[in-house]
Design a protein around this motif. Structure first.
Motif, PDB file in Angstrom:
ATOM      1  N   PRO A 169       0.793  -1.235   0.000  1.00  0.00           N
ATOM      2  CA  PRO A 169       0.000   0.000   0.000  1.00  0.00           C
ATOM      3  C   PRO A 169       0.827   1.288   0.000  1.00  0.00           C
ATOM      4  CG  PRO A 169      -0.040  -1.000   2.170  1.00  0.00           C
ATOM      5  CD  PRO A 169       0.641  -1.974   1.250  1.00  0.00           C
ATOM      6  N   PHE A 170       2.129   1.198   0.244  1.00  0.00           N
ATOM      7  CA  PHE A 170       2.945   2.413   0.330  1.00  0.00           C
ATOM      8  C   PHE A 170       3.741   2.683  -0.935  1.00  0.00           C
ATOM      9  CE2 PHE A 170       2.247   1.003   4.672  1.00  0.00           C
ATOM     10  CZ  PHE A 170       1.711   2.157   5.215  1.00  0.00           C
ATOM     11  N   THR A 171       3.382   2.036  -2.003  1.00  0.00           N
ATOM     12  CA  THR A 171       4.139   2.158  -3.244  1.00  0.00           C
ATOM     13  C   THR A 171       4.200   3.587  -3.781  1.00  0.00           C
ATOM     14  OG1 THR A 171       4.483   1.167  -5.397  1.00  0.00           O
ATOM     15  CG2 THR A 171       2.212   1.613  -4.796  1.00  0.00           C
ATOM     16  N   CYS A 172       3.238   4.420  -3.438  1.00  0.00           N
ATOM     17  CA  CYS A 172       3.214   5.796  -3.938  1.00  0.00           C
ATOM     18  C   CYS A 172       3.701   6.817  -2.911  1.00  0.00           C
ATOM     19  CB  CYS A 172       1.805   6.167  -4.402  1.00  0.00           C
ATOM     20  SG  CYS A 172       1.294   5.238  -5.850  1.00  0.00           S
ATOM     21  N   ASP A 173       4.136   6.370  -1.747  1.00  0.00           N
ATOM     22  CA  ASP A 173       4.581   7.292  -0.701  1.00  0.00           C
ATOM     23  C   ASP A 173       5.826   8.046  -1.181  1.00  0.00           C
ATOM     24  OD1 ASP A 173       6.450   7.891   1.721  1.00  0.00           O
ATOM     25  OD2 ASP A 173       4.420   7.741   2.554  1.00  0.00           O
ATOM     26  N   PRO A 174       5.756   9.374  -1.281  1.00  0.00           N
ATOM     27  CA  PRO A 174       6.895  10.125  -1.818  1.00  0.00           C
ATOM     28  C   PRO A 174       8.135  10.069  -0.921  1.00  0.00           C
ATOM     29  CG  PRO A 174       5.210  11.619  -1.017  1.00  0.00           C
ATOM     30  CD  PRO A 174       4.626  10.248  -0.955  1.00  0.00           C
ATOM     31  N   ASP A 175       7.950  10.034   0.388  1.00  0.00           N
ATOM     32  CA  ASP A 175       9.115   9.957   1.277  1.00  0.00           C
ATOM     33  C   ASP A 175       9.858   8.638   1.097  1.00  0.00           C
ATOM     34  OD1 ASP A 175       8.733  12.493   2.479  1.00  0.00           O
ATOM     35  OD2 ASP A 175       7.258  11.645   3.863  1.00  0.00           O
ATOM     36  N   LEU A 176       9.103   7.550   0.980  1.00  0.00           N
ATOM     37  CA  LEU A 176       9.724   6.248   0.745  1.00  0.00           C
ATOM     38  C   LEU A 176      10.422   6.220  -0.610  1.00  0.00           C
ATOM     39  CD1 LEU A 176       7.155   3.610   2.053  1.00  0.00           C
ATOM     40  CD2 LEU A 176       9.497   3.943   2.816  1.00  0.00           C
ATOM     41  N   ARG A 177       9.762   6.712  -1.619  1.00  0.00           N
ATOM     42  CA  ARG A 177      10.334   6.684  -2.966  1.00  0.00           C
ATOM     43  C   ARG A 177      11.595   7.557  -3.020  1.00  0.00           C
ATOM     44  NH1 ARG A 177       8.936   3.943  -6.913  1.00  0.00           N
ATOM     45  NH2 ARG A 177       6.889   3.483  -6.107  1.00  0.00           N
ATOM     46  N   PHE A 178      11.561   8.725  -2.380  1.00  0.00           N
ATOM     47  CA  PHE A 178      12.733   9.593  -2.373  1.00  0.00           C
ATOM     48  C   PHE A 178      13.866   8.945  -1.573  1.00  0.00           C
ATOM     49  CE2 PHE A 178      15.324  13.060  -0.639  1.00  0.00           C
ATOM     50  CZ  PHE A 178      15.724  13.647  -1.821  1.00  0.00           C
ATOM     51  N   GLY A 179      13.544   8.355  -0.433  1.00  0.00           N
ATOM     52  CA  GLY A 179      14.556   7.659   0.350  1.00  0.00           C
ATOM     53  C   GLY A 179      15.198   6.534  -0.438  1.00  0.00           C
ATOM     54  N   ALA A 180      14.372   5.770  -1.160  1.00  0.00           N
ATOM     55  CA  ALA A 180      14.904   4.693  -1.998  1.00  0.00           C
ATOM     56  C   ALA A 180      15.829   5.257  -3.069  1.00  0.00           C
ATOM     57  CB  ALA A 180      13.761   3.908  -2.631  1.00  0.00           C
ATOM     58  N   ALA A 181      15.422   6.340  -3.693  1.00  0.00           N
ATOM     59  CA  ALA A 181      16.253   6.960  -4.733  1.00  0.00           C
ATOM     60  C   ALA A 181      17.590   7.412  -4.163  1.00  0.00           C
ATOM     61  CB  ALA A 181      15.512   8.136  -5.360  1.00  0.00           C
ATOM     62  N   ARG A 182      17.561   8.035  -2.996  1.00  0.00           N
ATOM     63  CA  ARG A 182      18.817   8.457  -2.353  1.00  0.00           C
ATOM     64  C   ARG A 182      19.705   7.264  -2.054  1.00  0.00           C
ATOM     65  NH1 ARG A 182      18.423  10.917   2.957  1.00  0.00           N
ATOM     66  NH2 ARG A 182      20.676  10.937   2.780  1.00  0.00           N
ATOM     67  N   ALA A 183      19.111   6.216  -1.491  1.00  0.00           N
ATOM     68  CA  ALA A 183      19.891   5.040  -1.116  1.00  0.00           C
ATOM     69  C   ALA A 183      20.489   4.362  -2.349  1.00  0.00           C
ATOM     70  CB  ALA A 183      19.013   4.061  -0.334  1.00  0.00           C
ATOM     71  N   PHE A 184      19.696   4.210  -3.402  1.00  0.00           N
ATOM     72  CA  PHE A 184      20.222   3.597  -4.617  1.00  0.00           C
ATOM     73  C   PHE A 184      21.302   4.479  -5.251  1.00  0.00           C
ATOM     74  CE2 PHE A 184      16.281   0.986  -4.586  1.00  0.00           C
ATOM     75  CZ  PHE A 184      16.888  -0.262  -4.655  1.00  0.00           C
ATOM     76  N   THR A 185      21.120   5.793  -5.215  1.00  0.00           N
ATOM     77  CA  THR A 185      22.137   6.697  -5.753  1.00  0.00           C
ATOM     78  C   THR A 185      23.444   6.551  -4.981  1.00  0.00           C
ATOM     79  OG1 THR A 185      20.441   8.287  -6.442  1.00  0.00           O
ATOM     80  CG2 THR A 185      22.697   9.106  -6.268  1.00  0.00           C
ATOM     81  N   GLU A 186      23.355   6.579  -3.661  1.00  0.00           N
ATOM     82  CA  GLU A 186      24.564   6.480  -2.836  1.00  0.00           C
ATOM     83  C   GLU A 186      25.230   5.113  -2.928  1.00  0.00           C
ATOM     84  OE1 GLU A 186      25.994   9.104  -1.590  1.00  0.00           O
ATOM     85  OE2 GLU A 186      24.289  10.330  -2.198  1.00  0.00           O
ATOM     86  N   SER A 187      24.472   4.079  -3.302  1.00  0.00           N
ATOM     87  CA  SER A 187      25.074   2.754  -3.459  1.00  0.00           C
ATOM     88  C   SER A 187      25.455   2.497  -4.924  1.00  0.00           C
ATOM     89  CB  SER A 187      24.151   1.661  -2.923  1.00  0.00           C
ATOM     90  OG  SER A 187      22.932   1.647  -3.621  1.00  0.00           O
TER      91      SER A 187
END
Length: 167
Positions: free
Chosen positions: A34-52
């Motif tokens: 249900p949280f697939t559209c949560d912008p905070d989660l999506r942005f956090g994922a983007a940051r984490a993938f970028t940093e990795s």
């Protein structure tokens, strides 16, 4: 409890502690359901993938975020997009996104990230122009502003010193 909120908190803490790969895994898990559209989660994922250094994966999150929620942290999304374009060898897109970020937001971070990219790609003229702008911005800073921007300053100094060693 492995709730999405708890996974997000843990992922955020891992990211801040420098464990981007594990944070990316947690963020990706939290985005299921249900949280697939949560912008905070999506942005956090983007940051984490970028940093990795998983920029292709980060781009998926950033492009969805920009398409669905263009008002969500547009300055930060723009800079991550530019970094991810660079990380996936889309250099023209990276330059365009960096220039967009500077024109629209004009922040120190936009100038610094663009300068880091310019140094890394060997664009000395752009890096020199950006450095003069960075010097103007930082000349007005107090100690707190310097401390808040220290991580980006360190990355910029590392890029500049690496460039000097190469030449």
């Amino acid at each position: 409890m492995p709730t999405a909120q708890n996974q997000m908190r843990l992922a955020s803490a891992l990211l801040e502690a420098g464990n981007a790969a594990e944070a990316a895994t947690l963020y990706a898990g939290a985005l299921q359901g249900p949280f697939t559209c949560d912008p905070d989660l999506r942005f956090g994922a983007a940051r984490a993938f970028t940093e990795s250094h998983a920029c292709a994966e980060a781009l998926i999150h950033l492009e969805q975020l920009r398409a669905r929620r263009p008002e969500y942290r547009p300055d930060a999304v723009s800079l991550l997009l530019a970094r991810c374009y660079a990380g996936t060898s889309r250099l023209a897109d990276a330059r365009q996104e960096f220039e967009h970020a500077i024109a629209r937001f004009g922040t120190f971070e936009a100038h610094a990230e663009y300068s880091i990219w310019a140094v890394q790609t060997g664009d000395a003229a752009t890096a020199a122009h950006l450095q003069s702008e960075i010097d103007k911005i930082t000349s007005r800073w107090n100690a707190m502003a310097r401390k808040l921007n220290d991580p980006v300053i360190q990355r910029l100094q590392t890029a500049l010193s690496s460039s000097l060693r190469v030449h």
